[in-house]
Design a protein around this motif. Sequence first.
Motif, PDB file in Angstrom:
ATOM      1  N   LEU A  23      17.116  25.518 -17.462  1.00 60.03           N
ATOM      2  CA  LEU A  23      17.389  24.670 -18.623  1.00 60.03           C
ATOM      3  C   LEU A  23      17.270  23.190 -18.300  1.00 60.03           C
ATOM      4  O   LEU A  23      16.777  22.406 -19.117  1.00 60.03           O
ATOM      5  CB  LEU A  23      18.763  24.981 -19.213  1.00 60.03           C
ATOM      6  CG  LEU A  23      18.923  26.373 -19.836  1.00 60.03           C
ATOM      7  CD1 LEU A  23      20.301  26.501 -20.473  1.00 60.03           C
ATOM      8  CD2 LEU A  23      17.826  26.683 -20.840  1.00 60.03           C
ATOM      9  N   LYS A  28      14.177  17.055 -22.930  1.00 59.89           N
ATOM     10  CA  LYS A  28      15.228  16.732 -23.888  1.00 59.89           C
ATOM     11  C   LYS A  28      16.486  17.594 -23.739  1.00 59.89           C
ATOM     12  O   LYS A  28      17.294  17.705 -24.646  1.00 59.89           O
ATOM     13  CB  LYS A  28      14.714  16.820 -25.322  1.00 59.89           C
ATOM     14  CG  LYS A  28      13.566  15.868 -25.604  1.00 59.89           C
ATOM     15  CD  LYS A  28      13.133  15.953 -27.044  1.00 59.89           C
ATOM     16  CE  LYS A  28      11.981  14.994 -27.310  1.00 59.89           C
ATOM     17  NZ  LYS A  28      11.568  15.056 -28.710  1.00 59.89           N
ATOM     18  N   VAL A  29      16.655  18.243 -22.570  1.00 58.91           N
ATOM     19  CA  VAL A  29      17.864  19.019 -22.256  1.00 58.91           C
ATOM     20  C   VAL A  29      18.424  18.481 -20.949  1.00 58.91           C
ATOM     21  O   VAL A  29      17.669  18.222 -20.009  1.00 58.91           O
ATOM     22  CB  VAL A  29      17.557  20.526 -22.126  1.00 58.91           C
ATOM     23  CG1 VAL A  29      18.782  21.300 -21.659  1.00 58.91           C
ATOM     24  CG2 VAL A  29      17.047  21.095 -23.447  1.00 58.91           C
ATOM     25  N   SER A  30      19.754  18.312 -20.892  1.00 56.74           N
ATOM     26  CA  SER A  30      20.374  17.796 -19.673  1.00 56.74           C
ATOM     27  C   SER A  30      21.811  18.281 -19.569  1.00 56.74           C
ATOM     28  O   SER A  30      22.332  18.923 -20.490  1.00 56.74           O
ATOM     29  CB  SER A  30      20.339  16.267 -19.665  1.00 56.74           C
ATOM     30  OG  SER A  30      21.074  15.762 -20.770  1.00 56.74           O
ATOM     31  N   LEU A  43      25.273  22.552 -22.860  1.00 54.11           N
ATOM     32  CA  LEU A  43      24.165  21.663 -22.568  1.00 54.11           C
ATOM     33  C   LEU A  43      24.112  20.505 -23.550  1.00 54.11           C
ATOM     34  O   LEU A  43      24.605  20.597 -24.670  1.00 54.11           O
ATOM     35  CB  LEU A  43      22.839  22.429 -22.608  1.00 54.11           C
ATOM     36  CG  LEU A  43      22.511  23.134 -23.928  1.00 54.11           C
ATOM     37  CD1 LEU A  43      21.229  22.603 -24.508  1.00 54.11           C
ATOM     38  CD2 LEU A  43      22.428  24.625 -23.694  1.00 54.11           C
ATOM     39  N   GLN A  44      23.524  19.423 -23.074  1.00 58.51           N
ATOM     40  CA  GLN A  44      23.229  18.272 -23.919  1.00 58.51           C
ATOM     41  C   GLN A  44      21.775  18.418 -24.353  1.00 58.51           C
ATOM     42  O   GLN A  44      20.913  18.769 -23.543  1.00 58.51           O
ATOM     43  CB  GLN A  44      23.385  16.961 -23.139  1.00 58.51           C
ATOM     44  CG  GLN A  44      24.789  16.618 -22.758  1.00 58.51           C
ATOM     45  CD  GLN A  44      25.598  16.074 -23.933  1.00 58.51           C
ATOM     46  OE1 GLN A  44      25.068  15.629 -24.932  1.00 58.51           O
ATOM     47  NE2 GLN A  44      26.910  16.131 -23.791  1.00 58.51           N
ATOM     48  N   HIS A  45      21.486  18.144 -25.629  1.00 59.69           N
ATOM     49  CA  HIS A  45      20.112  18.202 -26.117  1.00 59.69           C
ATOM     50  C   HIS A  45      19.891  17.085 -27.118  1.00 59.69           C
ATOM     51  O   HIS A  45      20.807  16.692 -27.833  1.00 59.69           O
ATOM     52  CB  HIS A  45      19.798  19.566 -26.736  1.00 59.69           C
ATOM     53  CG  HIS A  45      20.777  19.999 -27.791  1.00 59.69           C
ATOM     54  ND1 HIS A  45      20.564  19.770 -29.132  1.00 59.69           N
ATOM     55  CD2 HIS A  45      21.973  20.614 -27.700  1.00 59.69           C
ATOM     56  CE1 HIS A  45      21.591  20.241 -29.825  1.00 59.69           C
ATOM     57  NE2 HIS A  45      22.470  20.754 -28.969  1.00 59.69           N
ATOM     58  N   GLU A  46      18.664  16.571 -27.120  1.00 55.94           N
ATOM     59  CA  GLU A  46      18.370  15.421 -27.967  1.00 55.94           C
ATOM     60  C   GLU A  46      18.171  15.781 -29.434  1.00 55.94           C
ATOM     61  O   GLU A  46      18.405  14.961 -30.311  1.00 55.94           O
ATOM     62  CB  GLU A  46      17.135  14.691 -27.442  1.00 55.94           C
ATOM     63  CG  GLU A  46      17.399  13.980 -26.135  1.00 55.94           C
ATOM     64  CD  GLU A  46      16.196  13.191 -25.655  1.00 55.94           C
ATOM     65  OE1 GLU A  46      15.314  12.857 -26.470  1.00 55.94           O
ATOM     66  OE2 GLU A  46      16.145  12.917 -24.446  1.00 55.94           O
ATOM     67  N   ALA A  50      14.898  20.965 -29.152  1.00 51.43           N
ATOM     68  CA  ALA A  50      15.291  21.141 -27.747  1.00 51.43           C
ATOM     69  C   ALA A  50      16.297  22.282 -27.619  1.00 51.43           C
ATOM     70  O   ALA A  50      16.229  23.069 -26.668  1.00 51.43           O
ATOM     71  CB  ALA A  50      15.874  19.843 -27.196  1.00 51.43           C
ATOM     72  N   LEU A  51      17.225  22.399 -28.570  1.00 51.61           N
ATOM     73  CA  LEU A  51      18.186  23.498 -28.543  1.00 51.61           C
ATOM     74  C   LEU A  51      17.480  24.832 -28.736  1.00 51.61           C
ATOM     75  O   LEU A  51      17.775  25.803 -28.028  1.00 51.61           O
ATOM     76  CB  LEU A  51      19.258  23.295 -29.614  1.00 51.61           C
ATOM     77  CG  LEU A  51      20.301  24.398 -29.732  1.00 51.61           C
ATOM     78  CD1 LEU A  51      21.074  24.587 -28.427  1.00 51.61           C
ATOM     79  CD2 LEU A  51      21.259  24.107 -30.885  1.00 51.61           C
ATOM     80  N   ALA A  54      15.825  25.791 -25.555  1.00 51.25           N
ATOM     81  CA  ALA A  54      16.804  26.260 -24.579  1.00 51.25           C
ATOM     82  C   ALA A  54      17.198  27.712 -24.870  1.00 51.25           C
ATOM     83  O   ALA A  54      17.271  28.535 -23.956  1.00 51.25           O
ATOM     84  CB  ALA A  54      18.042  25.362 -24.588  1.00 51.25           C
TER      85      ALA A  54
END
Length: 88
Positions: A23, A28-30, A43-46, A50-51, A54
Amino acid sequence: MKTTLRIQNLKCGGCANTIVSQLNALNKVSDVSVVVDKAEVTLQHEDELALLNAKETLKLIGYPEEGEVNSFGTKAKSYVSCAIGKMS
């Protein structure tokens, strides 16, 4: 945006290692983290795309979201992903 997903087939730290590495490699995922005991991935997504990416990646490596189809093939993929995570 921050999202927590409940997933299937999460068994151990090997699974978690694979999930985090796969992931975090997505655009755009972090800040991916896994809680094995709760079968949760945060997860963080922009953006929503991006979600969705993931979620699709999780499914492809054997960890579909809770409530989705969990076929024998998907379970087998999770065992392979787990083994890879244990070796890395």
